[in-house]
Design an enzyme around this catalytic site. Structure first.
Site, PDB file in Angstrom:
ATOM      1  N   CYS A 207     -25.307 -20.167  -5.210  1.00  0.00           N
ATOM      2  CA  CYS A 207     -24.809 -18.818  -4.923  1.00  0.00           C
ATOM      3  C   CYS A 207     -24.830 -17.929  -6.165  1.00  0.00           C
ATOM      4  O   CYS A 207     -24.094 -18.155  -7.127  1.00  0.00           O
ATOM      5  CB  CYS A 207     -23.397 -18.884  -4.351  1.00  0.00           C
ATOM      6  SG  CYS A 207     -22.759 -17.263  -3.918  1.00  0.00           S
TER       7      CYS A 207
ATOM      8  N   CYS B 164     -25.615 -15.814  -0.619  1.00  0.00           N
ATOM      9  CA  CYS B 164     -26.546 -16.949  -0.621  1.00  0.00           C
ATOM     10  C   CYS B 164     -26.754 -17.550   0.758  1.00  0.00           C
ATOM     11  O   CYS B 164     -27.588 -18.444   0.923  1.00  0.00           O
ATOM     12  CB  CYS B 164     -26.069 -18.028  -1.588  1.00  0.00           C
ATOM     13  SG  CYS B 164     -24.622 -18.917  -0.998  1.00  0.00           S
TER      14      CYS B 164
ATOM     15  N   SER C 272      16.674  20.929  -1.612  1.00  0.00           N
ATOM     16  CA  SER C 272      15.595  20.147  -2.208  1.00  0.00           C
ATOM     17  C   SER C 272      15.454  20.611  -3.653  1.00  0.00           C
ATOM     18  O   SER C 272      16.275  21.379  -4.156  1.00  0.00           O
ATOM     19  CB  SER C 272      14.311  20.292  -1.410  1.00  0.00           C
ATOM     20  OG  SER C 272      13.739  21.529  -1.697  1.00  0.00           O
TER      21      SER C 272
ATOM     22  N   LYS D  34      14.603   9.879 -10.590  1.00  0.00           N
ATOM     23  CA  LYS D  34      14.335  10.348  -9.228  1.00  0.00           C
ATOM     24  C   LYS D  34      14.085   9.114  -8.376  1.00  0.00           C
ATOM     25  O   LYS D  34      13.005   8.521  -8.417  1.00  0.00           O
ATOM     26  CB  LYS D  34      13.144  11.297  -9.181  1.00  0.00           C
ATOM     27  CG  LYS D  34      12.998  11.948  -7.807  1.00  0.00           C
ATOM     28  CD  LYS D  34      12.106  13.144  -7.833  1.00  0.00           C
ATOM     29  CE  LYS D  34      12.189  13.995  -6.567  1.00  0.00           C
ATOM     30  NZ  LYS D  34      12.249  13.275  -5.322  1.00  0.00           N
TER      31      LYS D  34
END
Ligand code: IVH
Length: 677
Positions: free
Chosen positions: A439, A417, A87, A121
């Site tokens: 509304c 509403c 890694s 990467k």
């Protein structure tokens, strides 16, 4: 023709077809320069398949037809790696990178700049490909680094990976290491297919690549478009290792192995950081996801001198971008009402940092999305934020679903509403039927849109102020803004006389606007900024636009039946006509002669803006170009007339240079505007 010559000519044809198919695949996957249309490739492929059926004795394991997958395996066999797959250490900040460079210099006892190979990467899965005498014989996943799984059958279906190396003189054994990934476009197509087949969608290209590669049935893998980029080497027998990492990658490329072209050899820490910034700027335009860049000491002798600490080499470092995905918990799911009444389910989240920003809400788009992704209250979810877009919930984590997770129920009445929520059968979006008058949420949304920067650009009229103005009944329509007085404004929370006066000044200033801005500000459904501009240019005056028939509307560039209906419906509504009359009566005006309808100095010229200009903001430069009849585009192509570049210009500048497109700095740009060629 006797049987023998028939056989001979088939043999020659088979040979030719294989070479031809390999050549096209190489051009496509390695050189990124497609040579023939897919249909022609497919025709050659079918011809080869048929000849091979006719002559089973001429079949060969490295024939392009042998990429279709075989019978399912009971399980994957274990493969021991001859050289462990390591890694790599991560760094996130400039300090981390400078510290890495210092450690390398000290480790090598070198005073000058170290030479580094920089690459991307890739966000996929690490794979080891073993070629013996130039033929792919085995492919294995990284596993725990010492042993992985044998995925040879799956890897053979990946057309980007050569089954035979392009050389007459291959090494006896070579382990090519790299990343298997899925391109973003292929990911989108795959999810589209999954959706249509009512199958589970993949959360991101990485998961899709992993899911595709870990199939016991390689025929499934064969239907997924996977790609590969090489970045390292394991065992190598019968050939000398190149002296540098960059030479290794060049060698791979010559062998027909895909290597990413976004790479560079740079000196010292400053070189690393320049590469990082460059990639940050082009990241969004790449065909695939990356999660950072990787730096490696370029000289192999120096790599060997530095050696390893535990499981990671001292000669390499990954410089990661801040995570754009994170996991968190859904505390609740509520709905938001947009300015067109659209009801959007929103996940309320336990605060989590995503790409350096704290996220507490994320959109779930619509009801179907919630069902499809099966997001429940209490779930652990993956949240994504990319660039400036609204954060979204990507998927839930099934293993972490609590027993008491609750299913979300779409409300039947608007939470603001109380009007009925309706969802036309063929639409994904449910809407509040209350409309702008009933509304308050739609009203507030519409008012916010009206004052926004690209519309009437009224500074100081923020979300909270509009909230108060609507809640106190001071403002119902945009025309009411222009009736506000100093005293009423100054009385509002967090307002004083000075700030109230600023708002009034901004309102007064906004009265002098342009026709495209005004049309856009009206918030007609399906009429965005660019359609507003087109309409203004086409009709020239608001009166002409308001009087246009359906036929005339459909004659406008980019206006189809849905958009035309929406515009006609809007201007047909007496309330909207009244609103426009009131705005004009309040003094809102524009100079109609500015919207020239015929050729202007920059008509037919396309500009691309990149980087930061010393004085002009991006919007300002765009406005200047458009006022002179030019167009602004987001990407550079052969059709681009000019690129205007400022500081930190990225890949667009490089592309312009490679295409020979004139590049202007701010000064040259302003000169051109004054004095168009
Ligand atoms: S080199 C000796 N180069 O990152 C170092 N790895 O933690 C071995 N990865 O699982 C890795 N792009 O899958 C290397 N250009 C790149 C890479 C890369 C992605 C992944 C790889 C590995 C992990 C390393």
């Amino acid at each position: 023709m006797n049987a023998a010559t028939g056989h001979e000519s088939d043999r020659a044809r088979i040979q030719w077809l294989r070479e031809e198919l390999n050549r096209h695949a190489h051009a496509y996957y390695v050189l990124d320069q497609p040579t023939i249309p897919d249909a022609e490739y497919d025709a050659l492929f079918i011809e080869l398949q048929q000849l091979e059926i006719k002559h089973p004795e001429l079949m060969s394991v490295d024939s392009p037809t042998q990429r279709v997958g075989g019978a399912p395996l009971p399980e994957f066999a274990q493969v021991q790696h001859d050289v462990p797959m390591l890694s790599i250490n991560n760094g996130f900040s400039e300090d981390d990178i400078r510290a890495f460079d210092r450690r390398v210099s000290e480790g090598l006892g070198q005073s000058g700049d170290i030479e580094y190979a920089c690459e991307l990467k890739f966000d996929g899965l690490a794979i080891n490909l073993r070629y013996v005498d130039g033929v792919l014989v085995q492919a294995a996943t990284r596993g725990d680094g010492s042993a992985g799984e044998d995925v040879t059958a799956n890897i053979r279906t990946i057309r980007a990976i050569p089954l035979r190396l392009m050389t007459d003189n291959p090494p006896a054994v070579i382990d090519v290491r790299g990343e298997v990934l899925m391109f973003k476009a292929d990911f989108a197509r795959l999810n589209q297919r999954q959706r249509e087949a009512d199958l589970k969608e993949f959360a991101n290209p990485r998961n899709a690549a992993a899911g595709s590669l870990r199939q016991l049935d390689s025929r499934i893998t064969a239907q997924r478009s996977l790609r590969f980029f090489a970045y390292g080497v394991g065992r190598l027998d019968g050939a000398a290792l190149p002296e540098t990492h960059s030479a290794l990658l060049d060698w791979y490329s010559a062998l027909g192995i895909p290597v990413c072209t976004e790479r560079a050899v740079v000196p010292g820490a400053d070189g690393l950081l320049t590469f990082f910034n460059h990639i940050g700027a082009v990241r969004a335009s790449l065909d695939y996801d990356i999660d950072g860049v990787v730096y490696k000491v370029n000289r192999v002798a120096q790599q060997q001198a530095l050696g390893f600490v535990s499981r990671a080499p001292r000669f390499a470092m990954a410089h990661k971008f801040p995570a754009e995905e994170a996991t968190t918990t859904v505390l609740d799911i509520s709905v938001q009402v947009g300015r067109t009444g659209a009801i959007t389910p929103v996940a309320r989240l336990a605060p989590v940092s995503v790409g350096g920003v704290t996220v507490t809400n994320a959109t779930l788009h619509n009801e179907d999305e919630v069902r499809r992704k099966d997001i429940r209250i209490g779930d652990n979810v993956i949240v994504r934020r990319a660039g400036d877009v609204i954060p979204e919930v990507v998927a839930h984590v099934p293993e972490r679903r609590p027993a008491d997770a609750r299913v979300f129920e779409m409300p039947t009445a608007c939470p603001v509403c109380g009007s009925v929520i309706v969802r036309p059968e063929d639409e994904a979006v449910a809407r509040c039927s209350g409309g702008w008058l009933k509304c308050a949420a739609q009203r507030k949304g519409g008012l916010q849109h009206f004052v926004s920067r690209r519309a009437m650009d009224i500074e100081g009229l923020g979300e909270q102020l509009i909230e108060q103005l609507v809640d106190r009944g001071l403002v119902t329509t945009p025309a009411d803004f222009y009736k506000l007085g100093l005293i009423a404004l100054a009385e509002l929370d967090r307002m004083a006389e000075k700030s109230a006066q600023n708002v009034l000044d901004a309102l007064a200033h906004s009265k002098s606007t342009t026709l495209p801005r005004f049309i856009y500000a009206l918030g007609i459904r399906h009429v965005g900024e660019s359609t507003a501009k087109t309409l203004a240019r086409h009709f020239g005056t608001l009166d002409a636009l308001m009087a246009a028939s359906e036929e005339e509307m459909l004659a406008v560039e980019d206006v189809g039946p849905v958009v035309a209906q929406s515009i006609l419906g809007f201007f047909h509504d007496p309330l909207n006509r009244e609103l426009i009359a009131q705005l004009r009566a309040a003094g809102v005006h524009w100079d109609e002669s500015i919207v020239e309808r015929d050729a202007q100095p920059l008509t037919g010229k396309t500009f691309v803006l990149t980087g930061t200009l010393p004085n002009l903001k991006r919007d300002e430069a765009q406005a200047l170009i458009e006022a002179a009849g030019g167009k602004v585009s987001g990407s550079v192509s052969k059709k681009t007339s000019y690129v205007v570049a400022g500081e930190e210009a990225g890949s667009k500048l490089a592309k312009a240079e490679s295409l020979g497109i004139p590049v202007l700095d701010e000064k040259a740009f302003l000169q051109l505007l004054e004095n168009p060629a």
